[in-house]
Motif scaffolding. Structure first.
Motif, mmCIF file in Angstrom:
data_model
loop_
_atom_site.group_PDB
_atom_site.id
_atom_site.type_symbol
_atom_site.label_atom_id
_atom_site.label_comp_id
_atom_site.label_asym_id
_atom_site.label_seq_id
_atom_site.Cartn_x
_atom_site.Cartn_y
_atom_site.Cartn_z
ATOM 1 N N GLU A 35 0.856 -1.180 0.000
ATOM 2 C CA GLU A 35 0.000 0.000 0.000
ATOM 3 C C GLU A 35 0.893 1.230 0.000
ATOM 4 O O GLU A 35 1.949 1.239 0.595
ATOM 5 C CB GLU A 35 -0.904 0.007 1.226
ATOM 6 N N SER A 36 0.461 2.289 -0.643
ATOM 7 C CA SER A 36 1.320 3.444 -0.854
ATOM 8 C C SER A 36 1.005 4.601 0.078
ATOM 9 O O SER A 36 0.048 5.322 -0.139
ATOM 10 C CB SER A 36 1.186 3.927 -2.299
ATOM 11 N N PRO A 37 1.850 4.810 1.095
ATOM 12 C CA PRO A 37 1.714 6.056 1.843
ATOM 13 C C PRO A 37 2.255 7.188 0.964
ATOM 14 O O PRO A 37 2.952 6.938 -0.011
ATOM 15 C CB PRO A 37 2.609 5.844 3.068
ATOM 16 N N ALA A 38 1.928 8.404 1.303
ATOM 17 C CA ALA A 38 2.423 9.528 0.513
ATOM 18 C C ALA A 38 3.945 9.579 0.600
ATOM 19 O O ALA A 38 4.511 9.343 1.656
ATOM 20 C CB ALA A 38 1.820 10.820 1.056
ATOM 21 N N PRO A 39 4.634 9.885 -0.500
ATOM 22 C CA PRO A 39 6.085 10.037 -0.444
ATOM 23 C C PRO A 39 6.450 11.097 0.591
ATOM 24 O O PRO A 39 5.789 12.122 0.696
ATOM 25 C CB PRO A 39 6.455 10.493 -1.853
ATOM 26 N N THR A 40 7.484 10.838 1.377
ATOM 27 C CA THR A 40 7.802 11.747 2.470
ATOM 28 C C THR A 40 9.202 12.316 2.433
ATOM 29 O O THR A 40 9.450 13.310 3.077
ATOM 30 C CB THR A 40 7.614 11.044 3.824
ATOM 31 N N ALA A 41 10.150 11.679 1.753
ATOM 32 C CA ALA A 41 11.523 12.171 1.823
ATOM 33 C C ALA A 41 12.272 11.805 0.557
ATOM 34 O O ALA A 41 12.002 10.793 -0.062
ATOM 35 C CB ALA A 41 12.212 11.567 3.036
ATOM 36 N N ASP A 61 6.701 9.656 10.212
ATOM 37 C CA ASP A 61 5.792 8.819 11.001
ATOM 38 C C ASP A 61 5.583 7.441 10.386
ATOM 39 O O ASP A 61 4.718 6.697 10.823
ATOM 40 C CB ASP A 61 4.423 9.507 11.134
ATOM 41 N N THR A 62 6.362 7.084 9.368
ATOM 42 C CA THR A 62 6.191 5.800 8.694
ATOM 43 C C THR A 62 7.297 4.837 9.100
ATOM 44 O O THR A 62 8.476 5.189 9.087
ATOM 45 C CB THR A 62 6.197 5.978 7.162
ATOM 46 N N PHE A 63 6.889 3.625 9.470
ATOM 47 C CA PHE A 63 7.831 2.568 9.820
ATOM 48 C C PHE A 63 7.965 1.624 8.632
ATOM 49 O O PHE A 63 6.979 1.268 7.996
ATOM 50 C CB PHE A 63 7.352 1.800 11.054
ATOM 51 N N PHE A 64 9.194 1.232 8.346
ATOM 52 C CA PHE A 64 9.510 0.375 7.211
ATOM 53 C C PHE A 64 10.205 -0.890 7.699
ATOM 54 O O PHE A 64 10.936 -0.865 8.687
ATOM 55 C CB PHE A 64 10.447 1.101 6.242
ATOM 56 N N LEU A 65 9.977 -1.977 6.978
ATOM 57 C CA LEU A 65 10.588 -3.267 7.253
ATOM 58 C C LEU A 65 11.503 -3.608 6.089
ATOM 59 O O LEU A 65 11.130 -3.407 4.926
ATOM 60 C CB LEU A 65 9.495 -4.334 7.402
ATOM 61 N N ALA A 66 12.699 -4.123 6.392
ATOM 62 C CA ALA A 66 13.652 -4.470 5.340
ATOM 63 C C ALA A 66 13.034 -5.468 4.377
ATOM 64 O O ALA A 66 12.408 -6.445 4.797
ATOM 65 C CB ALA A 66 14.922 -5.048 5.949
ATOM 66 N N PRO A 113 2.062 0.137 6.751
ATOM 67 C CA PRO A 113 0.977 1.091 6.997
ATOM 68 C C PRO A 113 0.291 0.830 8.337
ATOM 69 O O PRO A 113 0.021 -0.310 8.693
ATOM 70 C CB PRO A 113 0.015 0.845 5.832
ATOM 71 N N GLY A 114 0.061 1.898 9.067
ATOM 72 C CA GLY A 114 -0.618 1.798 10.353
ATOM 73 C C GLY A 114 0.294 1.454 11.511
ATOM 74 O O GLY A 114 -0.130 1.499 12.665
ATOM 75 N N ALA A 115 1.546 1.114 11.256
ATOM 76 C CA ALA A 115 2.471 0.770 12.340
ATOM 77 C C ALA A 115 2.757 2.001 13.186
ATOM 78 O O ALA A 115 2.864 3.112 12.675
ATOM 79 C CB ALA A 115 3.761 0.203 11.774
ATOM 80 N N THR A 116 2.872 1.791 14.481
ATOM 81 C CA THR A 116 3.156 2.886 15.398
ATOM 82 C C THR A 116 4.490 2.713 16.111
ATOM 83 O O THR A 116 4.841 3.509 16.982
ATOM 84 C CB THR A 116 2.035 3.019 16.457
#
Length: 123
Positions: A35-41, A61-66, A113-116
């Motif tokens: 799912e595509s969050p808005a580009p941030t950086a 505010d977005t968490f990423f997994l390798a 998406p949705g990870a805190t």
């Protein structure tokens, strides 16, 4: 002005990692997703936390997994990576974040998406 913003983002990311390293496990546990969050950086300096291997990344505010977690088989970064951090830049496009450094490492992460918080907090 852009230099101050980048430095502020770098300091905020570093502080978030340091605080998270002292915290317990967090929820919810979400799988990596396309799912595509808005580009941030784009090409922002970052300090990738590598102490327990190359597994997760936070950008804003977005968490990423390798996409393919990487370690030395004993939970440490592999040879050629800094410990506990590796300096580099991160570019986010949609649900992908790509980390690059001066050593030639290029590493892809997928958004959760949705990870805190981080899935794994190591010490």
């Amino acid at each position: 002005m852009a230099g101050k913003i980048r430095l502020s983002l770098l300091v905020a990311t570093l502080l978030a990692v340091l605080v998270a390293a002292c915290a317990g496990p967090v929820t919810p546990l979400a799988d990596a997703s396309s799912e595509s969050p808005a580009p941030t950086a784009s090409g922002l300096p970052t300090m990738l936390y590598t102490h327990c291997g190359i597994k997760e990344l936070q950008v804003d505010d977005t968490f990423f997994l390798a996409e393919t977690p990487l370690d030395d088989g004993q939970g440490n970064p592999p040879p050629g990576w800094g410990n506990p951090y590796q300096a580099g830049t991160v570019t986010v496009s949609g649900s992908k974040a790509v980390f690059r450094d001066d050593n030639g490492h290029i590493f892809t992460f997928l958004a959760r998406p949705g990870a805190t918080g981080f899935l794994n907090i190591c010490s």
